[in-house]
Design a protein around this motif. Structure first.
Motif, PDB file in Angstrom:
ATOM      1  N   THR A  22       0.786  -1.242   0.000  1.00 11.39           N
ATOM      2  CA  THR A  22       0.000   0.000   0.000  1.00 11.39           C
ATOM      3  C   THR A  22       0.809   1.278   0.000  1.00 11.39           C
ATOM      4  O   THR A  22       0.276   2.340  -0.229  1.00 11.39           O
ATOM      5  CB  THR A  22      -0.993   0.061   1.180  1.00 11.39           C
ATOM      6  N   GLU A  27      -0.239  11.046  -0.600  1.00  8.91           N
ATOM      7  CA  GLU A  27      -1.510  10.737  -1.249  1.00  8.91           C
ATOM      8  C   GLU A  27      -1.821  11.851  -2.225  1.00  8.91           C
ATOM      9  O   GLU A  27      -1.707  13.022  -1.911  1.00  8.91           O
ATOM     10  CB  GLU A  27      -2.620  10.617  -0.219  1.00  8.91           C
ATOM     11  N   ASN A  29      -4.493  13.538  -5.107  1.00  3.82           N
ATOM     12  CA  ASN A  29      -5.851  13.597  -5.607  1.00  3.82           C
ATOM     13  C   ASN A  29      -5.787  13.548  -7.120  1.00  3.82           C
ATOM     14  O   ASN A  29      -5.350  14.490  -7.765  1.00  3.82           O
ATOM     15  CB  ASN A  29      -6.546  14.876  -5.149  1.00  3.82           C
ATOM     16  N   SER A  32      -9.377   8.754 -11.844  1.00  4.42           N
ATOM     17  CA  SER A  32      -9.029   7.451 -12.382  1.00  4.42           C
ATOM     18  C   SER A  32      -8.470   7.607 -13.788  1.00  4.42           C
ATOM     19  O   SER A  32      -8.888   8.477 -14.558  1.00  4.42           O
ATOM     20  CB  SER A  32     -10.270   6.550 -12.433  1.00  4.42           C
ATOM     21  N   ASP A  92      -8.099  -3.376  -0.550  1.00  2.08           N
ATOM     22  CA  ASP A  92      -8.967  -2.355  -1.144  1.00  2.08           C
ATOM     23  C   ASP A  92      -8.404  -0.996  -0.731  1.00  2.08           C
ATOM     24  O   ASP A  92      -8.801  -0.416   0.274  1.00  2.08           O
ATOM     25  CB  ASP A  92     -10.405  -2.518  -0.648  1.00  2.08           C
ATOM     26  N   VAL A  94      -8.723   1.864  -2.024  1.00  9.16           N
ATOM     27  CA  VAL A  94      -9.663   2.979  -2.100  1.00  9.16           C
ATOM     28  C   VAL A  94     -10.408   3.116  -0.774  1.00  9.16           C
ATOM     29  O   VAL A  94     -10.534   4.209  -0.211  1.00  9.16           O
ATOM     30  CB  VAL A  94     -10.642   2.782  -3.271  1.00  9.16           C
ATOM     31  N   GLN A  97      -8.024   4.322   2.233  1.00  4.25           N
ATOM     32  CA  GLN A  97      -7.720   5.742   2.322  1.00  4.25           C
ATOM     33  C   GLN A  97      -8.824   6.530   3.016  1.00  4.25           C
ATOM     34  O   GLN A  97      -8.591   7.625   3.511  1.00  4.25           O
ATOM     35  CB  GLN A  97      -7.462   6.306   0.921  1.00  4.25           C
ATOM     36  N   LYS A  98     -10.015   5.950   3.096  1.00  3.90           N
ATOM     37  CA  LYS A  98     -11.146   6.624   3.741  1.00  3.90           C
ATOM     38  C   LYS A  98     -11.333   6.172   5.187  1.00  3.90           C
ATOM     39  O   LYS A  98     -12.192   6.709   5.888  1.00  3.90           O
ATOM     40  CB  LYS A  98     -12.426   6.360   2.944  1.00  3.90           C
ATOM     41  N   ASN A 175      -1.428   5.834  -7.955  1.00  2.00           N
ATOM     42  CA  ASN A 175      -2.751   6.209  -8.429  1.00  2.00           C
ATOM     43  C   ASN A 175      -2.972   5.852  -9.895  1.00  2.00           C
ATOM     44  O   ASN A 175      -4.101   5.875 -10.368  1.00  2.00           O
ATOM     45  CB  ASN A 175      -2.978   7.703  -8.209  1.00  2.00           C
ATOM     46  N   ILE A 180      -5.772   0.199  -8.331  1.00  2.00           N
ATOM     47  CA  ILE A 180      -6.724   1.293  -8.137  1.00  2.00           C
ATOM     48  C   ILE A 180      -7.622   1.447  -9.356  1.00  2.00           C
ATOM     49  O   ILE A 180      -8.828   1.702  -9.233  1.00  2.00           O
ATOM     50  CB  ILE A 180      -5.977   2.604  -7.831  1.00  2.00           C
ATOM     51  N   ASN A 184     -11.625   0.970  -8.762  1.00  2.00           N
ATOM     52  CA  ASN A 184     -12.552   2.054  -9.095  1.00  2.00           C
ATOM     53  C   ASN A 184     -13.588   1.604 -10.129  1.00  2.00           C
ATOM     54  O   ASN A 184     -14.781   1.930 -10.019  1.00  2.00           O
ATOM     55  CB  ASN A 184     -11.788   3.264  -9.606  1.00  2.00           C
ATOM     56  N   LYS A 187     -16.149  -0.625  -8.371  1.00  4.19           N
ATOM     57  CA  LYS A 187     -17.086   0.135  -7.530  1.00  4.19           C
ATOM     58  C   LYS A 187     -18.088   0.892  -8.400  1.00  4.19           C
ATOM     59  O   LYS A 187     -19.274   1.018  -8.043  1.00  4.19           O
ATOM     60  CB  LYS A 187     -16.309   1.078  -6.611  1.00  4.19           C
TER      61      LYS A 187
END
Length: 325
Positions: A22, A27, A29, A32, A92, A94, A97-98, A175, A180, A184, A187
């Motif tokens: 990981t 990180e 922004n 995708s 996972d 994604v 990170q949350k 990213n 990822i 994405n 999802k």
């Protein structure tokens, strides 16, 4: 002075591309990656298929860092994803990170909490080489005024931070990685995302390396050419993009005949934790999924798939027919 006699230690850097833990860099922004709508990539791909009476599992060798030029992906991989109803990945990332609670736990794992710091855990020689290296190259996530904060971190974290800087210098980032990208996409389509491991498992593994191994890995960066390491990263991406299984196996093969007894012990510790134990557990997960009734897009780092200890060989040894697509 430690001299890197075994490719496996130098390839810890390359394994960032092939084996997920990981990362611990900045990180970003970033949207995708968008594939061109028309162009088709017909290169070979690191993908296999294994079936039961009720399920098909597509075994996809991933690469965890890449760049926009990596896309479009090989058509074989895209077709396997479209044929699947669920996706299995190491972590996972994604969702990770949350997860603020998990991120806090991992952050605390990275630093010394007993009042000691880096200077208490590595030799003066390694510390001197590390200081010289940071003075020359810096650490991208820290400003020059924050460099003293580095001594809070454990050697495995510092190794990862420096390695991630090399990844960025090579023009790659996580990213743009295949994981990822497909997480994405899954999802967006409402597909189930199954974790084969977990972020906590992967960080626990790194944190449980012996202090000797952690120092050895860190010192290896100080004794290897940064430029050569960056070139190897680029070569690794090219191997993945062409789906050259034999070239990948050759790159990952470690030569142990010239190792001292101490170095061989460190090699075995590293290889057992990073490769062998995880491959066995990953093959177990494939078997578990084959007992279900879903077609699964099973994607883990390419280094887990190939070689005598790889998932493909493990499944074949257990009696499964594994076909290269």
């Amino acid at each position: 002075e430690v001299v890197m006699k075994n490719k496996i230690f130098k390839l810890f850097l390359i394994l960032i591309m092939l084996i997920s833990f990981t990362g611990c860099g900045k990180e970003k922004n970033k949207e995708s990656v968008k594939e061109p709508a028309v162009e088709v990539n017909n290169n070979d791909a690191l993908i296999w298929e294994v079936k039961s009476d009720t399920s098909t599992v597509y075994l996809v060798g991933s690469i965890h860092v890449a760049n926009d030029d990596t896309y479009p992906l090989q058509q074989k991989i895209l077709d396997a994803f479209e044929a699947s109803v669920a996706i299995a990945v190491e972590v996972d990332v994604v969702a990770m990170q949350k997860d603020t609670e998990l991120m806090t736990e991992i952050s605390n794992m990275m630093i010394y909490t007993d009042g000691s710091n880096l200077t208490n855990h590595i030799s003066e020689d390694t510390l001197s080489k590390f200081n010289d290296y940071v003075a020359e190259y810096g650490i991208s996530m820290l400003s020059s005024e924050q460099i003293d904060l580095l001594y809070m971190y454990k050697p495995w974290v510092l190794y990862s931070l420096i390695s991630n800087d090399m990844v960025e210098d090579a023009g790659f980032d996580s990213n743009s990685g295949i994981d990822i990208y497909f997480i994405n996409k899954a999802k967006e389509k409402g597909m189930e995302v199954i974790e084969v491991e977990s972020a906590k498992f992967q960080y626990d593994m790194l944190d449980n390396y012996s202090e000797e191994l952690q120092e050895y890995l860190l010192k290896s960066l100080m004794t290897e050419s940064r430029e050569a390491s960056i070139k190897e990263l680029k070569d690794m991406l090219e191997i993945w993009e062409t789906g050259d299984e034999l070239a990948l196996e050759e790159l990952l093969a470690g030569e142990t005949t010239n190792l001292t007894e101490e170095e061989l012990a460190l090699y075995n510790e590293y290889n057992q934790a990073m490769i062998i134990n995880r491959n066995i557990a990953m093959a177990d997960k494939v078997e578990e999924l084959l007992t279900g009734d879903k077609d699964i897009f099973y994607m883990v780092g390419s280094a887990h798939m190939v070689g005598e200890d790889g998932i493909v060989k493990l499944l074949q040894d257990r009696g499964y027919t594994v076909i290269k697509k």
